[in-house]
Design a protein around this motif. Sequence first.
Motif, PDB file in Angstrom:
ATOM      1  N   LEU A  87       0.834  -1.210   0.000  1.00 57.33           N
ATOM      2  CA  LEU A  87       0.000   0.000   0.000  1.00 57.33           C
ATOM      3  C   LEU A  87       0.865   1.256   0.000  1.00 57.33           C
ATOM      4  O   LEU A  87       0.570   2.240  -0.685  1.00 57.33           O
ATOM      5  N   THR A  88       1.945   1.212   0.767  1.00 54.18           N
ATOM      6  CA  THR A  88       2.868   2.351   0.812  1.00 54.18           C
ATOM      7  C   THR A  88       3.592   2.511  -0.519  1.00 54.18           C
ATOM      8  O   THR A  88       3.719   3.614  -1.049  1.00 54.18           O
ATOM      9  N   ALA A  89       4.061   1.401  -1.062  1.00 55.16           N
ATOM     10  CA  ALA A  89       4.829   1.436  -2.313  1.00 55.16           C
ATOM     11  C   ALA A  89       4.012   1.987  -3.470  1.00 55.16           C
ATOM     12  O   ALA A  89       4.556   2.669  -4.361  1.00 55.16           O
ATOM     13  N   HIS A  90       2.709   1.723  -3.472  1.00 52.64           N
ATOM     14  CA  HIS A  90       1.863   2.129  -4.590  1.00 52.64           C
ATOM     15  C   HIS A  90       1.155   3.471  -4.373  1.00 52.64           C
ATOM     16  O   HIS A  90       0.352   3.890  -5.199  1.00 52.64           O
ATOM     17  N   ASP A  91       1.443   4.146  -3.268  1.00 55.72           N
ATOM     18  CA  ASP A  91       0.780   5.419  -2.975  1.00 55.72           C
ATOM     19  C   ASP A  91       1.496   6.579  -3.675  1.00 55.72           C
ATOM     20  O   ASP A  91       2.519   6.393  -4.333  1.00 55.72           O
ATOM     21  N   GLN A  92       0.955   7.770  -3.499  1.00 56.02           N
ATOM     22  CA  GLN A  92       1.573   8.962  -4.076  1.00 56.02           C
ATOM     23  C   GLN A  92       2.891   9.271  -3.357  1.00 56.02           C
ATOM     24  O   GLN A  92       2.952   9.211  -2.128  1.00 56.02           O
ATOM     25  N   PRO A  93       3.939   9.622  -4.088  1.00 52.06           N
ATOM     26  CA  PRO A  93       5.241   9.904  -3.464  1.00 52.06           C
ATOM     27  C   PRO A  93       5.310  11.318  -2.891  1.00 52.06           C
ATOM     28  O   PRO A  93       6.110  12.146  -3.331  1.00 52.06           O
ATOM     29  N   ASN A  94       4.461  11.557  -1.897  1.00 53.01           N
ATOM     30  CA  ASN A  94       4.402  12.909  -1.323  1.00 53.01           C
ATOM     31  C   ASN A  94       4.758  12.953   0.157  1.00 53.01           C
ATOM     32  O   ASN A  94       4.649  13.995   0.791  1.00 53.01           O
ATOM     33  N   GLY A  95       5.183  11.804   0.724  1.00 54.82           N
ATOM     34  CA  GLY A  95       5.589  11.774   2.123  1.00 54.82           C
ATOM     35  C   GLY A  95       4.454  11.706   3.117  1.00 54.82           C
ATOM     36  O   GLY A  95       4.689  11.704   4.324  1.00 54.82           O
ATOM     37  N   LEU A  96       3.223  11.628   2.634  1.00 51.99           N
ATOM     38  CA  LEU A  96       2.076  11.622   3.547  1.00 51.99           C
ATOM     39  C   LEU A  96       1.685  10.214   3.982  1.00 51.99           C
ATOM     40  O   LEU A  96       0.936  10.048   4.944  1.00 51.99           O
TER      41      LEU A  96
END
Length: 326
Positions: free
Chosen positions: A82-91
Amino acid sequence: MITRSLLRVFLPCALAFTLSLPSIGSAQDFPSKSLRILVGASPGGGTDILARVLADKFSAGLKQSVVVENRPGASNTIAAALTAHDQPNGLTLLVATNTGQAIAPHLIKLSYDPRKDLQPVGLVAIMPNVLVVPSSSPYQNLKELLAAMKGKPGELKFASSGVGSTQHVGAEAFSLATGVKAVHIPYKGSAQAHMDIISGQVDMMFDSTSSAMSQILAGKLRPLAVTSPKRSLALPDVPTLAEQGITGADVNTWYGLFATGGTPPAIIGRLHDELIKSLQMPDVQARIKGLGGEIELMSVEQFTAMNRNEYDHYGQLLKASGIKLE
């Protein structure tokens, strides 16, 4: 009217001014909204506890709400995916262990590459693993346990929190180092394993100090050795395996903070600074120490190198031990 000569002067200055402005997603405007920390384990365990400690400190430091979400399963890799596929915005952040980062990728087909799609932020804590037997066990020390394992090959049982966990890998590394084997009894978590060890149905476990400390302090489990290169600060009287003549079986449990791969360096730096600040707080240090953990402050670069080295190390160890998911 703007002449060509004025344009030659104006455009380079305008471009320089634009480049000097903070970019979207830079540390100066981060975070603009709430964050979440994903945990690949159930509530109440060591990973969950550390994530909630960090969430509390990050919320205060970043002045945004931080929510912990538990997504257990698949050796911690559901939360990691889930983290790997999320937006790369640090949120979206992940508190991961070497089970998910360095062991599971060699055993499970993943939809992401943990070395590329998860960006290391920093090391949170290291928990030495400890070899424990029930307090009712006839084995008072490692020498007696080894003698029993050699005298009754394949009869003694060891517990783990699942196939491919650091508890499982630690026991197999011990087997490779000593030439003696025990029967693996996997559980869905350390809590269930502890019940059967304490009752005498299982003989031993290579557990993390974060899971075993409460039972050790309660006198229900007897520690025989720690599997770290040096003695645990939480168990200073318990010798290491190396001190007892067994080398090559060092397996610890470590916890690290990760963001989605591709997150801008400025944001990673901001998160790392917040992590280091949190780890230096006396109450955080006391909490980690209470779990049997130890803090080692690392730069982003150092932790990135450690993450890659651990991936390679466990790949070789798993191949040597023949561990496979059934």
